[in-house]
Structure formats: C-alpha cells, structure tokens
Write a protein that holds these residues in place. Structure first.
Motif, mmCIF file in Angstrom:
data_model
loop_
_atom_site.group_PDB
_atom_site.id
_atom_site.type_symbol
_atom_site.label_atom_id
_atom_site.label_comp_id
_atom_site.label_asym_id
_atom_site.label_seq_id
_atom_site.Cartn_x
_atom_site.Cartn_y
_atom_site.Cartn_z
ATOM 1 N N VAL A 1 0.803 -1.225 0.000
ATOM 2 C CA VAL A 1 0.000 0.000 0.000
ATOM 3 C C VAL A 1 0.834 1.272 0.000
ATOM 4 C CG1 VAL A 1 -2.023 -1.104 1.029
ATOM 5 C CG2 VAL A 1 -0.392 0.094 2.506
ATOM 6 N N ILE A 2 2.117 1.174 0.367
ATOM 7 C CA ILE A 2 2.971 2.369 0.318
ATOM 8 C C ILE A 2 3.932 2.331 -0.870
ATOM 9 C CG2 ILE A 2 2.776 2.843 2.781
ATOM 10 C CD1 ILE A 2 5.643 1.766 3.097
ATOM 11 N N GLY A 3 3.756 1.334 -1.737
ATOM 12 C CA GLY A 3 4.531 1.290 -2.971
ATOM 13 C C GLY A 3 5.962 0.825 -2.820
ATOM 14 N N THR A 4 6.185 -0.110 -1.906
ATOM 15 C CA THR A 4 7.531 -0.643 -1.723
ATOM 16 C C THR A 4 7.433 -2.143 -1.434
ATOM 17 O OG1 THR A 4 9.651 -0.266 -0.596
ATOM 18 C CG2 THR A 4 7.680 -0.158 0.773
ATOM 19 N N SER A 5 8.561 -2.747 -1.221
ATOM 20 C CA SER A 5 8.587 -4.185 -0.914
ATOM 21 C C SER A 5 8.343 -4.420 0.566
ATOM 22 C CB SER A 5 9.971 -4.747 -1.281
ATOM 23 O OG SER A 5 10.961 -4.175 -0.423
ATOM 24 N N ARG A 6 8.185 -5.695 0.912
ATOM 25 C CA ARG A 6 8.079 -6.093 2.314
ATOM 26 C C ARG A 6 9.298 -5.596 3.082
ATOM 27 N NH1 ARG A 6 10.865 -9.648 4.880
ATOM 28 N NH2 ARG A 6 11.758 -10.476 2.982
ATOM 29 N N GLN A 7 10.475 -5.799 2.502
ATOM 30 C CA GLN A 7 11.715 -5.394 3.164
ATOM 31 C C GLN A 7 11.808 -3.876 3.276
ATOM 32 O OE1 GLN A 7 13.880 -7.661 4.541
ATOM 33 N NE2 GLN A 7 14.709 -5.835 5.533
ATOM 34 N N GLY A 8 11.344 -3.169 2.242
ATOM 35 C CA GLY A 8 11.350 -1.715 2.291
ATOM 36 C C GLY A 8 10.468 -1.176 3.412
ATOM 37 N N ALA A 9 9.291 -1.779 3.574
ATOM 38 C CA ALA A 9 8.382 -1.367 4.655
ATOM 39 C C ALA A 9 9.005 -1.667 6.016
ATOM 40 C CB ALA A 9 7.034 -2.077 4.513
ATOM 41 N N PHE A 10 9.608 -2.843 6.137
ATOM 42 C CA PHE A 10 10.240 -3.204 7.403
ATOM 43 C C PHE A 10 11.402 -2.266 7.710
ATOM 44 C CE2 PHE A 10 13.430 -5.379 9.926
ATOM 45 C CZ PHE A 10 12.691 -5.712 11.051
ATOM 46 N N ASN A 11 12.216 -1.960 6.695
ATOM 47 C CA ASN A 11 13.351 -1.058 6.910
ATOM 48 C C ASN A 11 12.883 0.324 7.371
ATOM 49 O OD1 ASN A 11 15.147 -3.047 6.166
ATOM 50 N ND2 ASN A 11 15.429 -2.276 4.100
ATOM 51 N N ARG A 12 11.770 0.772 6.831
ATOM 52 C CA ARG A 12 11.259 2.103 7.154
ATOM 53 C C ARG A 12 10.593 2.160 8.533
ATOM 54 N NH1 ARG A 12 7.107 5.455 3.274
ATOM 55 N NH2 ARG A 12 6.705 7.160 4.704
ATOM 56 N N PHE A 13 9.818 1.135 8.890
ATOM 57 C CA PHE A 13 9.014 1.191 10.105
ATOM 58 C C PHE A 13 9.364 0.151 11.165
ATOM 59 C CE2 PHE A 13 6.156 2.710 6.688
ATOM 60 C CZ PHE A 13 5.901 3.984 7.166
ATOM 61 N N GLY A 14 10.153 -0.844 10.818
ATOM 62 C CA GLY A 14 10.387 -1.976 11.707
ATOM 63 C C GLY A 14 10.898 -1.605 13.081
ATOM 64 N N ALA A 15 11.899 -0.727 13.153
ATOM 65 C CA ALA A 15 12.459 -0.352 14.456
ATOM 66 C C ALA A 15 11.426 0.362 15.310
ATOM 67 C CB ALA A 15 13.695 0.521 14.266
ATOM 68 N N LEU A 16 10.598 1.201 14.699
ATOM 69 C CA LEU A 16 9.566 1.916 15.453
ATOM 70 C C LEU A 16 8.527 0.950 15.998
ATOM 71 C CD1 LEU A 16 9.115 4.868 12.961
ATOM 72 C CD2 LEU A 16 10.240 4.968 15.201
ATOM 73 N N VAL A 17 8.137 -0.017 15.177
ATOM 74 C CA VAL A 17 7.144 -0.998 15.609
ATOM 75 C C VAL A 17 7.728 -1.873 16.716
ATOM 76 C CG1 VAL A 17 5.806 -3.023 14.903
ATOM 77 C CG2 VAL A 17 5.884 -0.999 13.434
ATOM 78 N N GLN A 18 8.958 -2.330 16.547
ATOM 79 C CA GLN A 18 9.576 -3.178 17.563
ATOM 80 C C GLN A 18 9.749 -2.424 18.868
ATOM 81 O OE1 GLN A 18 13.062 -4.562 15.502
ATOM 82 N NE2 GLN A 18 11.975 -6.300 14.621
#
Length: 119
Positions: free
Chosen positions: A65-82
């Motif tokens: 939905v944000i126009g990137t890959s699974r890894q791209g989404a994780f790289n962008r938001f993963g640390a904040l979510v964790q």
C-alpha cells in the motif's frame, strides 16, 4: 439551489494547516504549513503501521500500500514498531500477547480520533 457551507478550521489544526498550505498568500507561511502537515502525516502513518502490525497485518501488505517491498516497509518502520512492542505507548515494558495487541490498537485508534477531535 445548492448551498456551500464553509467551515473554518482552527489555524493550528491539520485542517487549518492544509488551508494555509494551499491558500496563504505568504509563501513562507505556506511552506511552514506544508512542513507541519508532513510531520502530522508521518506521525499518523507510524501510528497506523503500529496498529496494523499489532492486528496481524504483514509487512508485505503494508509495503504494497505504500509502494515498496516487504523489506522496504520493514526497513522504514520496523524499528519503530519493535520499540513500541517492547516499550509500549506509555514507556512501560510489555509482553507481546493478543491482549496487548488489542490494547495497542485501541490506544492508537483513540489517539487518532482525539487528534482529529472526534472522541
């Protein structure tokens, strides 16, 4: 006959900033309003990603939905979510359970409604 209602949003609200961004004759005021809106939108997007992940949404779906890959989404938001999962919204240590995921989603949703003035 069609009547148009005009609602004036407070200048410091997202609606007021949106109005200033597009209608202000002062270029610097409009630039400042765009920058404030950018911060509002980025903060809201992080809140929504945290809620989506707490509800079980995959990184692949978020990336799509944000126009990137699974890894791209994780790289962008993963640390904040964790960080949110480990520390919690009030700074307390929490454990990842269904109950904490539901509570987290409810807190994020309520914060979003409060921010929009719809408690």
């Amino acid at each position: 006959m069609v009547r148009h209602l005009s609602v004036v949003a407070p200048p410091d609200s997202p609606g007021g900033r949106l109005h200033r961004a597009f209608k202000s004759p002062d270029h610097l005021d409009a630039i400042a309003a765009v920058e404030e809106l950018r911060g509002d939108l980025e903060a809201r997007q992080v809140e929504l990603v945290i809620a989506a992940r707490a509800g079980g949404t995959t990184w692949e779906a978020i990336g799509a939905v944000i126009g990137t890959s699974r890894q791209g989404a994780f790289n962008r938001f993963g640390a904040l979510v964790q960080h949110h999962e480990v520390v919690g919204p009030l700074g307390e240590e929490v454990h990842d359970t269904d109950e904490t995921r539901q509570l987290s989603a409810a807190i994020v949703e309520r914060a979003g409604r409060a921010k929009r003035g719809r408690l």
